[in-house]
Design an enzyme around this catalytic site. Structure first.
Site: not given
Ligand SMILES: *Cc1c(COP(=O)(O)O)cnc(C)c1O
Length: 360
Positions: A36, A256
């Site tokens: 994702k 800055y």
């Molecule tokens: C994002 C996500 C993961 C992966 O999580 P990590 O901590 O990056 O391994 C696994 N399961 C679900 C439901 C997620 O939303």
């Protein structure tokens, strides 16, 4: 002259190494590779193609992310980790071999009332204590039966849940969640998945049938401890280069607000990366970058397109020299700790302006 702007160098060798490490830690589990948010800022198409042969499924958060995998030739199953958002999405899932989480009654009803060309594989999400998504423990049987009786649902229903404190090694909450998950699914056939990165590294009993690695696949630990401790190699090296090196007088401010004043004669280097690239603005003076084999402190405020470093009076650094903001040489977990955020946020907040270079 050859000055390079902010560039994320991405290594498929590191990616594959990390998957090997994950397989060693959870040898009996199948893998949902979580890609994702543009593969956590690493480039979803490149990452998915590089790992497709080594994993069993891909996990995404949005239908658009799933469809971009399909349009780029990825054929392995894809799971919508938060489920579908609209009833109209269901035929798209059905024809594209996209699996979905079901976590609420609205999704169940949409499945019951749709007319689909073929059944969809569904994972029932159970709230075991995170209290974000998922059906109550008391509703699991009811939802499971309803899904089993829905012709649009593939009879091979899976179960998922998510830990809220898997990164807290001494908390007993993870064991509590795992027990609830096992109990709620004990008398049911489907495959089970609860472990993301924290569960994979710290809670061996939680691996079950499917693991869902995200951050560790990218060679980053889910806590602010350098990932090499877990035999993981950073996939991204965030780099830029020096675009100016100038002598600087003791007592003179930099940047800055003039918030940093040098207490000695020195040389100030300007690095072409700033918060407009996603480098955090809120870092303390002294946060390191890596340059010509050593750490050099950032001084003054981070600007939109640049930041300034104190090279020291005797420095031999030249315009064009490569600067590493994080990567193998400088753990992102350290930068996360110093900037008061988590590594997840650092990598997903890189902006489209950062160039991507696929090495090896
Ligand atoms: C994002 C996500 C993961 C992966 O999580 P990590 O901590 O990056 O391994 C696994 N399961 C679900 C439901 C997620 O939303």
């Amino acid at each position: 002259m050859n000055m390079k702007p902010a560039t994320a160098k991405i290594s498929s060798v590191a990616l594959k190494h990390n998957i090997q490490t994950i397989k060693q830690k959870a040898p009996n589990a199948k893998i949902i590779a979580v890609v994702k948010a543009n593969a956590y800022g690493h480039g979803v198409v490149f990452v998915s193609e590089a790992v497709e042969k080594m994993v069993d499924c891909f996990g995404v958060a949005r239908l658009e992310e799933a469809l971009s995998l399909r349009s780029n030739g990825i054929t392995k199953p894809i799971l919508l980790l938060e489920g579908f958002f609209c009833t109209q999405d269901l035929p798209i899932l059905a024809v594209n071999n996209i699996q979905t989480v079901v976590h609420n009654i609205e999704q169940l009803e949409a499945l019951q009332s749709s007319d689909l060309p073929n059944p969809i594989k569904v994972w029932l999400k159970i709230d075991t204590g995170m209290h974000r998504l998922g059906v109550d423990l008391s509703q699991v049987d009811e939802f499971y039966q309803a899904l089993k009786n829905t012709p649009n649902v593939d009879p091979n229903i899976g179960f998922v849940s998510h830990f809220s404190r898997a990164d807290e090694i001494h908390s007993d909450y993870t064991a509590l969640q795992l027990n609830r998950f096992l109990q709620a699914t004990a008398d049911k056939k489907g495959e089970r998945s609860i472990a993301a990165s924290g569960g994979i590294l710290f809670w061996e009993d939680s691996h079950l049938d499917w693991i869902r690695p995200g951050i560790i696949m990218y060679g980053i630990a889910p806590i602010n401890v350098p990932a090499r401790e877990y035999d993981l190699t950073p996939v991204m090296t965030l780099t830029s280069s020096l675009i100016s090196v100038k002598a600087h007088k003791k007592g003179e401010p930099v940047g800055y607000g003039g918030v940093w004043v040098s207490d000695k004669d020195t040389k100030i280097g300007v690095v072409a990366i700033g918060y407009g690239d996603g480098y955090p603005r809120d870092i303390p003076t002294g946060t390191p970058v890596y340059l010509n084999g050593r750490r050099v402190p950032i001084v003054g405020k981070v600007s939109m397109d640049m930041l300034t470093v104190d090279l020291g009076q005797d420095s031999q650094d030249k315009v064009g020299d490569e600067v590493i903001l994080w990567g193998k040489e400088l753990p992102i977990e350290e930068i996360a700790e110093l900037s008061g955020v988590i590594s997840y946020e650092l990598i997903t907040k890189l902006t489209p302006r950062v160039l991507t270079e696929y090495v090896d």
